[in-house]
Design a protein around this motif. Sequence first.
Motif, PDB file in Angstrom:
ATOM      1  N   TYR A  46       8.482   8.258   1.514  1.00  0.00           N
ATOM      2  CA  TYR A  46       8.530   7.628   2.831  1.00  0.00           C
ATOM      3  C   TYR A  46       9.931   7.043   3.003  1.00  0.00           C
ATOM      4  O   TYR A  46      10.261   6.020   2.407  1.00  0.00           O
ATOM      5  CB  TYR A  46       7.468   6.540   2.947  1.00  0.00           C
ATOM      6  N   TYR A 102       9.310  -5.375  12.314  1.00  0.00           N
ATOM      7  CA  TYR A 102       8.490  -4.245  11.843  1.00  0.00           C
ATOM      8  C   TYR A 102       9.257  -3.289  10.948  1.00  0.00           C
ATOM      9  O   TYR A 102       8.681  -2.332  10.457  1.00  0.00           O
ATOM     10  CB  TYR A 102       7.837  -3.510  13.022  1.00  0.00           C
ATOM     11  N   ASP A 150       0.867   5.206  -0.046  1.00  0.00           N
ATOM     12  CA  ASP A 150      -0.055   6.317   0.193  1.00  0.00           C
ATOM     13  C   ASP A 150       0.376   7.527  -0.635  1.00  0.00           C
ATOM     14  O   ASP A 150       1.466   8.058  -0.466  1.00  0.00           O
ATOM     15  CB  ASP A 150      -0.021   6.670   1.688  1.00  0.00           C
ATOM     16  N   ASP A 163      11.402   6.001   5.850  1.00  0.00           N
ATOM     17  CA  ASP A 163      11.468   5.502   7.213  1.00  0.00           C
ATOM     18  C   ASP A 163      11.095   4.028   7.302  1.00  0.00           C
ATOM     19  O   ASP A 163      10.669   3.549   8.352  1.00  0.00           O
ATOM     20  CB  ASP A 163      10.563   6.334   8.129  1.00  0.00           C
ATOM     21  N   VAL A 211       0.869  -1.177   0.000  1.00  0.00           N
ATOM     22  CA  VAL A 211       0.000   0.000   0.000  1.00  0.00           C
ATOM     23  C   VAL A 211       0.911   1.233   0.000  1.00  0.00           C
ATOM     24  O   VAL A 211       1.697   1.439   0.928  1.00  0.00           O
ATOM     25  CB  VAL A 211      -0.909   0.009   1.239  1.00  0.00           C
ATOM     26  N   ASN A 222       8.460  -5.723   7.346  1.00  0.00           N
ATOM     27  CA  ASN A 222       7.168  -5.115   7.034  1.00  0.00           C
ATOM     28  C   ASN A 222       5.974  -5.801   7.717  1.00  0.00           C
ATOM     29  O   ASN A 222       4.923  -5.984   7.094  1.00  0.00           O
ATOM     30  CB  ASN A 222       6.948  -5.125   5.501  1.00  0.00           C
ATOM     31  N   ALA A 223       6.154  -6.166   8.989  1.00  0.00           N
ATOM     32  CA  ALA A 223       5.096  -6.914   9.673  1.00  0.00           C
ATOM     33  C   ALA A 223       4.200  -6.053  10.564  1.00  0.00           C
ATOM     34  O   ALA A 223       3.326  -6.589  11.233  1.00  0.00           O
ATOM     35  CB  ALA A 223       5.707  -8.059  10.479  1.00  0.00           C
ATOM     36  N   GLY A 224       4.423  -4.733  10.562  1.00  0.00           N
ATOM     37  CA  GLY A 224       3.489  -3.862  11.272  1.00  0.00           C
ATOM     38  C   GLY A 224       3.969  -3.410  12.642  1.00  0.00           C
ATOM     39  O   GLY A 224       4.856  -4.025  13.232  1.00  0.00           O
ATOM     40  N   LEU A 233       9.565   1.643  10.421  1.00  0.00           N
ATOM     41  CA  LEU A 233       8.314   0.894  10.274  1.00  0.00           C
ATOM     42  C   LEU A 233       8.067   0.680   8.794  1.00  0.00           C
ATOM     43  O   LEU A 233       7.851   1.639   8.043  1.00  0.00           O
ATOM     44  CB  LEU A 233       7.133   1.664  10.879  1.00  0.00           C
ATOM     45  N   GLY A 234       8.105  -0.559   8.378  1.00  0.00           N
ATOM     46  CA  GLY A 234       7.928  -0.891   6.973  1.00  0.00           C
ATOM     47  C   GLY A 234       6.502  -0.653   6.501  1.00  0.00           C
ATOM     48  O   GLY A 234       5.564  -0.613   7.299  1.00  0.00           O
ATOM     49  N   ARG A 235       6.373  -0.487   5.206  1.00  0.00           N
ATOM     50  CA  ARG A 235       5.043  -0.294   4.622  1.00  0.00           C
ATOM     51  C   ARG A 235       4.198  -1.560   4.733  1.00  0.00           C
ATOM     52  O   ARG A 235       4.690  -2.641   5.023  1.00  0.00           O
ATOM     53  CB  ARG A 235       5.206   0.113   3.156  1.00  0.00           C
ATOM     54  N   LEU A 236       2.918  -1.379   4.451  1.00  0.00           N
ATOM     55  CA  LEU A 236       1.917  -2.450   4.585  1.00  0.00           C
ATOM     56  C   LEU A 236       1.833  -3.289   3.306  1.00  0.00           C
ATOM     57  O   LEU A 236       1.423  -2.782   2.257  1.00  0.00           O
ATOM     58  CB  LEU A 236       0.556  -1.808   4.879  1.00  0.00           C
ATOM     59  N   PRO A 237       2.183  -4.562   3.351  1.00  0.00           N
ATOM     60  CA  PRO A 237       1.980  -5.424   2.184  1.00  0.00           C
ATOM     61  C   PRO A 237       0.477  -5.663   1.951  1.00  0.00           C
ATOM     62  O   PRO A 237      -0.272  -5.911   2.909  1.00  0.00           O
ATOM     63  CB  PRO A 237       2.678  -6.735   2.564  1.00  0.00           C
TER      64      PRO A 237
END
Lengths: 395, 395
Positions: B29, B225, B23, B31, B21, B229-231, B35-39
Amino acid sequence: MATPHDLDATDPLNGFRDRFVIDDDLVAYLDGNSLGRLPKATQERLAAFVREEWGGRLIRGWTESWVDLPVTVGDELGAALLGAAAGQTVIADSTSVNLYKLLHAAAGVRPGRDEIVIDATNFPTDRYLVESVARARGMTVRWVTPDLVDNVTVEVLRPALGERTAVVLLSHVDYRSGTLLDLASLTAEVHAAGGVVIWDLCHSAGVVEIELDALEVDFAVGCTYKYVNAGPGAPAFAYVAERHLAAAEQPIAGWWSAADLFAMSDTYESSPTIRRLLSGTPPVAGILAVQQGVRLIAEAGVEQIRAKSEALTAYAIELLDEAGLEIVTPREPALRGSHVTVRHPDARRLAEEMVERGVVPDFREPDLIRLGLSPLTTSFAEAAAGIAVLVGLAE
Amino acid sequence: MATPHDLDATDPLNGFRDRFVIDDDLVAYLDGNSLGRLPKATQERLAAFVREEWGGRLIRGWTESWVDLPVTVGDELGAALLGAAAGQTVIADSTSVNLYKLLHAAAGVRPGRDEIVIDATNFPTDRYLVESVARARGMTVRWVTPDLVDNVTVEVLRPALGERTAVVLLSHVDYRSGTLLDLASLTAEVHAAGGVVIWDLCHSAGVVEIELDALEVDFAVGCTYKYVNAGPGAPAFAYVAERHLAAAEQPIAGWWSAADLFAMSDTYESSPTIRRLLSGTPPVAGILAVQQGVRLIAEAGVEQIRAKSEALTAYAIELLDEAGLEIVTPREPALRGSHVTVRHPDARRLAEEMVERGVVPDFREPDLIRLGLSPLTTSFAEAAAGIAVLVGLAE
C-alpha cells in the motif's frame, strides 16, 4: 384518558423503538430534538465501514463507492424526507457551513436586489450568518420581529418584502417554541415579491411532511443529528432547486465542487450538478450514518411519523395542562413541530434536577424547557414518565 | 545494498506497523499520503464512542466531554505535530473550509494591502479558494510560476512580494513532486515584505518536523486523513498564531464561533479564543479519530518518523534509479517530503496495472505516479515489493 401503555400498544410505530439503543439508566430521554438516539443498524454499519472499507479497501474505497456518497445519500434523504427529486440535495459539512454557502448562492440568483430578510426569533447561527453575508456583499438585513409563539406568518412577513428583497431565511420549526411555520404560504409570499427563500429544516426534517419540489422552494438546509439520528456532529444537507442550479455559485470553491474532481485543472470551473455545493473531502462515516437514519425514516414513512408526533405532543400538552404548567408551544397540532416547550421561572434549576432524576430535557435561555418527542424512539410511557418527574419538581 | 528485511530489522519504528490494520490481500500500500491506514486503537475508540458515548450518554456527552474536543485535540495535534503552544489550533470542518476561513482572516489582519500571492503548482483547492476570496474582497491574485521540482524558493517568491502583499499561501510539500519547501526562509521573506503567510501542511503534518511558533508562522491548515491516519474525510486542523487571534475574523460566523455557545444572544460576538475559527457543530467521531492518530505520532515522535521517512524515500529512489525510471522528487533528503514521484508516459496504465497486482500507488495527471511512504505503516520490504511490481510493469 388512555393510559400511556394503551397508547403504546396501539402505536403503529411502536416497533421502531427496538431498532435503537435504549439506555435503561434513563427514565426518559426527551432530547431527541437535539441529538437523536443511536440506531442499532448504524452501530453495525459504522463498525463494518471502519473494518472493511477504510481498513480493507483504503484509498480504493473512494472510487469504488465513497466519491458519490454526498449525492446518492443526498438523493435518498431528499426523496424520503424533503419531497425532492434527485440531483438537488447533498450531504456535506455542517448546517452553518451549508447555510453560508446557500446565502451566497441565493443572493447571487437575485442580482440587483439588496435585502436579506430574517426574523429575530431565528436560531443564532442563522441570524449571525445573515449579518455576515449581508456585510460581505454590501446588502442590508431586514429584520422581522414576530411573537415567539405566533411566529412568522404571512401577515408578519409581508411588510418586510418588496422590490429590494433578494433572500428570505426562515426556520420551519422555531427552535424554542416549537411553532411550525406555514412553508407553503410563506414561500408563495416571498415569490410574489420576487425574492427567493431558504428554509432551515433543522427541527422539521424527518418529523414533518415536507414537499420542497411541489411548493417550489428555492433552497433548504438542515442537520441530521436530531430526528435523522445520525450522531453528534453528523454532516448536514443542502438543497438547491434544479432551476437555480446553474446560477447558484458558492464561494468555498474547493476541489470537490469543481467540474472534474481529479483533473486538478489550472482554472476553476464549478460542477454543473449539485456537486457544486461541495467544498472539501466529505466525511464518509458521517454520511453513512445519515444514510442509515434516512432509511429508518423511509421505512416508517414521514406521514406515519408525523401522525405519531402530533399524538405525542398532544399527549404531553394534556399532561402539562393538568399540572398547570405554562406551555409556549401552539395547541393546534398543525402549528407545531415535535417538541413541546414549557416556560418556568426556575427552568434552569428544573432542567438540572430532571437530569439528576434520569430525565433529559433541553434548557434554553432564559426560562424555557424543551421536551423533545422523537416519534421513532419516544414511547408514550417514556413521555409520561419524564413529564411526571418535571411536574413533581415544579410543584 | 542492505536487504529490505535488514532495514526493517534495524528500524526503530518497525513495531508501529502492528498497531495498524494491515490487509494481507495487498502486496504493498503505497498511498498512505492520500489515505492513511486504520490504527487498531482508532477502530476500538470509535466503537466505544458509538456504543458508550453517543448511545449511552446521548446529549449529555456534549457538556461532559465533546464540547471542548475541537480545541483539546487541536492542542494535542499542535503540540505533537506543529510545534504549537496551546490555544492556537482547532480541529474542524474540511481543509477547504478551514483554508477559506484562514484566507479571509489573514487578509483581514493586513488591511490596506490588496494582493494574495500563490504559486501555480499549488493544490487545486488552494488555487481555487485564493481566486474566490480575492474576488470577494476586491483583491488581486499574484501568481508565482515555479518549476515543479525546484518549486518555490526565496528567489522565486521575492519578485512577487512588495507593499501590496497581504497574504502568501504556500504548500509545505508539493502534492505532485514531493518537494519540501523551506518553511523558515520563506516565512521570513514574507514577513520582510510586511505580509502574512498561510502554510498548507496537508502533505507534511505528521511526517516532517514543523515548528510553527518558533518560526513565527502566521496561519496554517492541513488535513488529517493522510499521515495522521484519521480516516476518509476526517476533519482538518487550522492554526492561528496567538498574536493574530484578536484580529482574525472569519466569515462563517456560526453559533460555535460565538463568545458564548449556549447564550444564543441577539448579537454576534466572536469568541476571543481559537474557537472563533469554528462554525457549526463539529464531527465528534471524526475528532476522536484524529486524536488517536495524533497519539500514535506523539508516541513515535516526529523526529524519528522524519528519519525513517528520509531512509524510506532514499531507498525507494535507489531502487527506481537502478531500474532507470525518471524521478521528479528531489534527491536531497532535506528537500523532499515522504512520497516519491515517478514520471512515465504510460503513468495512468501503469498505475492501473499496479493496482491489479495488489500494489496501490496514486496517479496524478498527466504522467505522474506517486509512491507514498508512510513511516509508521510502510515497511522497507513493502516498499521494495511495490516498487518491484512497478519496475516489472515499466520494463
